[in-house]
Write an enzyme that holds these catalytic residues in place. Structure first.
Site, PDB file in Angstrom:
ATOM      1  N   CYS A  61      59.833  76.343  69.062  1.00 10.93           N
ATOM      2  CA  CYS A  61      59.198  75.174  68.477  1.00 10.93           C
ATOM      3  C   CYS A  61      59.397  74.010  69.446  1.00 10.93           C
ATOM      4  O   CYS A  61      60.260  74.064  70.311  1.00 10.93           O
ATOM      5  CB  CYS A  61      59.776  74.866  67.098  1.00 10.93           C
ATOM      6  SG  CYS A  61      58.791  73.722  66.093  1.00 10.93           S
TER       7      CYS A  61
ATOM      8  N   ASP B 176      57.813  70.182  63.776  1.00 14.41           N
ATOM      9  CA  ASP B 176      56.819  69.118  63.944  1.00 14.41           C
ATOM     10  C   ASP B 176      55.694  69.266  62.934  1.00 14.41           C
ATOM     11  O   ASP B 176      55.121  68.275  62.466  1.00 14.41           O
ATOM     12  CB  ASP B 176      56.260  69.139  65.364  1.00 14.41           C
ATOM     13  CG  ASP B 176      57.216  68.517  66.367  1.00 14.41           C
ATOM     14  OD1 ASP B 176      56.753  67.929  67.348  1.00 14.41           O
ATOM     15  OD2 ASP B 176      58.431  68.617  66.169  1.00 14.41           O
TER      16      ASP B 176
ATOM     17  N   SER C 241      51.391  64.722  70.265  1.00 15.81           N
ATOM     18  CA  SER C 241      51.586  66.170  70.230  1.00 15.81           C
ATOM     19  C   SER C 241      50.930  66.792  71.446  1.00 15.81           C
ATOM     20  O   SER C 241      49.975  66.246  72.005  1.00 15.81           O
ATOM     21  CB  SER C 241      50.959  66.729  68.952  1.00 15.81           C
ATOM     22  OG  SER C 241      50.807  68.119  69.036  1.00 15.81           O
TER      23      SER C 241
END
Length: 583
Positions: free
Chosen positions: A135, A94, A486
């Site tokens: 992640c 990301d 996010s």
């Protein structure tokens, strides 16, 4: 647990492993040649075979040392009576895809990872799975693959990075979000390029996932709450030596399940376990992306667990952990006070957790938490003295988002907002406007056509939200999108709006100046636009439908199969079983 007619049991009652398919009998002589070529002798070949799945590589610091950690898992598997097979799988960063078209591949990678686990496990007939990820999308992707394959499994989060510090006497902890927000300060003229350069070099000093309670660390805690990971495993920093024995211990516990009759992932991932996972997300002000990933994990277990179910748990679970981005502390701080078990124990004692849920060890959650420490009162509070009583996330509904939209309320200064819509049809349009300050305080910035199907890929908007904060406007505007945010996003940022614009959701009917009302208080949880139902319907009927671009490849396949965000943006029916001839 295994059933009496389990194809992995011989008629004599002795356990017959799936991997016998690839090694037993005259016809498998060439298969044994391949195993010998891997360096295995007859004893190794006769053992159960376990896939060690990890996303190690140089795609991001999150993944940088996972292969090293996998070697310790392999040692534990061999010591526990198994033969390990290292199976690296893809991971999309990301951090490296932020604020450009590459972000379309981030959420898609979750499906690729789950598919890869299935293909390797079912193709090679592995008897168990040890999965390591660190992640945002590889944690849920690996867990989805484990549940889909339903062989004895364990997951371990690869750990977070240590925070950085700027040179000087202040000693303030930094993480990568500080750099994102400094970009906004540079554009606003309140910081220099030299300051930004110094920040970018200092904020991420080690391997590991981003240091706050962003998506990776949220899903690491979720792995513990689901019962798929060892209690205390997720908050051990990636570079700490303690990770080596942690991996070996987890592997030995996994081998007990493989060799014996331990619980399978679908025994563990029940509705109670999913509610436990939602509780720890809410209690920590965790990533909104968890509300996308938990329904997807449930889907692999054949459980209908959608955004409404997530919302119910969020609403009743208090916020007790003071973690960034809404709070003050980082994953390293949680580790030093005793790990995620501290939070889980507190929730359990106050009745916010199901203690009878099963874990991968074969013991219940309550049994696993018996040795957990009490809250320190600073990083984590007692559940009877929460930061807020209704958790750190909220699902909003109304005529603008009938299927719901998600807001992280942790750290918000205000929960009510009303303003005119400022509509953009892509992330790029919105980013240009924000960079040029082409918006006003009081606006509701709307970014549409960024949902799972419309984007395709459901990009996240951290770049834009960080710019707004850097410009000093983070609490002066609201942002609404059918895309994602996010876990590091803060502010009045509402994402996952459903139905998405590409599916004819009301967000597609918005025009500049339409008045949007947001009320995230517990008694309301609403998001509406001042338009009659007839006007919304007329606008939708008259709109030009974007036929999209024939993209080919992965994006095209994803757009054709993906389901709505409130269902987890999954890409298959969920009816996954091992066939009799696959034993």
């Amino acid at each position: 647990m295994t059933t009496p007619d389990d194809p992995n049991r011989s008629n004599s009652g002795n356990k017959r492993f799936r991997s016998a398919t690839i090694r037993e009998g005259t016809i498998r002589a060439t298969t044994r040649s391949f195993l010998h070529a891997l360096g295995q002798d007859d004893e190794d070949i006769a053992r159960p075979h376990v896939g060690v799945f990890h996303t190690g590589g140089e795609m991001s610091p999150c993944n940088l040392n996972l292969r090293e950690q996998a070697q310790h898992a392999k040692t534990g598997i061999y010591a526990g009576g198994g033969t390990p097979h290292e199976c690296p799988v893809v991971s999309i960063s990301d951090g490296l895809t932020m604020a450009h078209s590459g972000m379309r591949f981030s959420l898609i990678s979750r499906e690729l990872i789950a598919d890869s686990v299935e293909a390797s496990t079912r193709g090679h007939q592995w008897d168990g799975i040890f999965a390591i990820g660190a992640c945002d999308k590889n944690l849920p992707g690996l867990m989805m693959g484990m549940v889909r394959c339903n062989v004895p499994s364990v997951f371990v989060h690869g750990g977070s990075a240590l925070p950085g510090q700027m040179p000087g006497p202040d000693g303030q902890d930094l993480n990568v979000v500080d750099t994102y927000e400094t970009i906004g300060k540079v554009l606003a003229g309140t910081a220099t390029h030299d300051e930004l350069d110094a920040m970018s070099r200092a904020c991420l000093p080690t391997a590991g996932a981003c240091a706050g309670q962003f998506t990776a660390n949220t899903m690491g805690m979720v792995s513990e709450a689901l019962g798929l990971a060892p209690i205390g495993s997720s908050m051990v920093p990636a570079v700490f030596s303690e990770r080596a024995p942690l991996m070996r211990r987890a592997a030995k516990t996994l081998m007990k399940a493989v060799l014996g009759d331990g619980p399978l992932p679908r025994d563990i991932v029940t509705r109670k376990a999913l509610e436990n996972a939602c509780a720890i997300v809410s209690a920590t002000g965790g990533s909104t992306n968890a509300a996308l990933h938990l329904p997807a994990i449930a889907h692999e277990a054949g459980i209908k667990f959608h955004l409404d179910d997530v919302a119910e748990i969020f609403a009743r679970t208090p916020l007790i952990a003071d973690l960034r981005p809404g709070g003050r502390y980082l994953a390293r701080d949680v580790f030093y006070i005793g790990g995620a078990g501290v939070i889980l124990r507190t929730l359990l004692e106050q009745g916010f957790l199901h203690g009878d849920a099963l874990t991968f060890t074969g013991r219940t959650m309550a049994e696993e938490l018996a040795g957990a420490l009490a809250p320190d009162g600073r990083v984590v509070r007692e559940a009877g003295n929460p930061i807020t009583r209704d958790g750190g996330l909220a699902v909003l509904k109304g005529n603008l988002c009938p299927d719901g939209a998600l807001l992280k309320t942790a750290g918000l200064k205000g929960l009510v907002f009303r303003g005119p819509a400022r509509v953009f049809n892509s992330e790029e349009e919105a980013q240009t406007a924000v960079q040029n300050r082409s918006y006003e305080a009081g606006d509701v910035i709307v970014i549409r056509n960024e949902g799972p199907k419309g984007s395709p890929g459901m990009r996240e908007m951290l770049g834009i939200t960080a710019l707004l904060y850097g410009q000093g406007m983070g609490d002066k505007v609201a942002l609404l999108t059918d895309g994602r945010f996010s876990g590091a996003t803060r502010g009045l940022c509402i994402g996952y709006a459903g139905p998405e614009a590409a599916d004819g959701g009301p967000i597609a009917a918005l025009r500049d100046g339409d008045m949007v009302s947001i009320d995230a208080r517990a008694e309301a949880r609403s998001i509406t636009v001042d338009l009659a139902a007839e006007e919304i319907a007329a606008r939708l009927a008259g709109r030009e439908v974007n036929a999209g671009v024939a993209r080919g490849g992965l994006l095209e396949k994803y757009a054709l199969t993906v389901r709505p965000a409130h269902q987890g943006a999954v890409t298959h029916s969920g009816a996954v079983t091992w066939l009799r001839d696959e034993s």
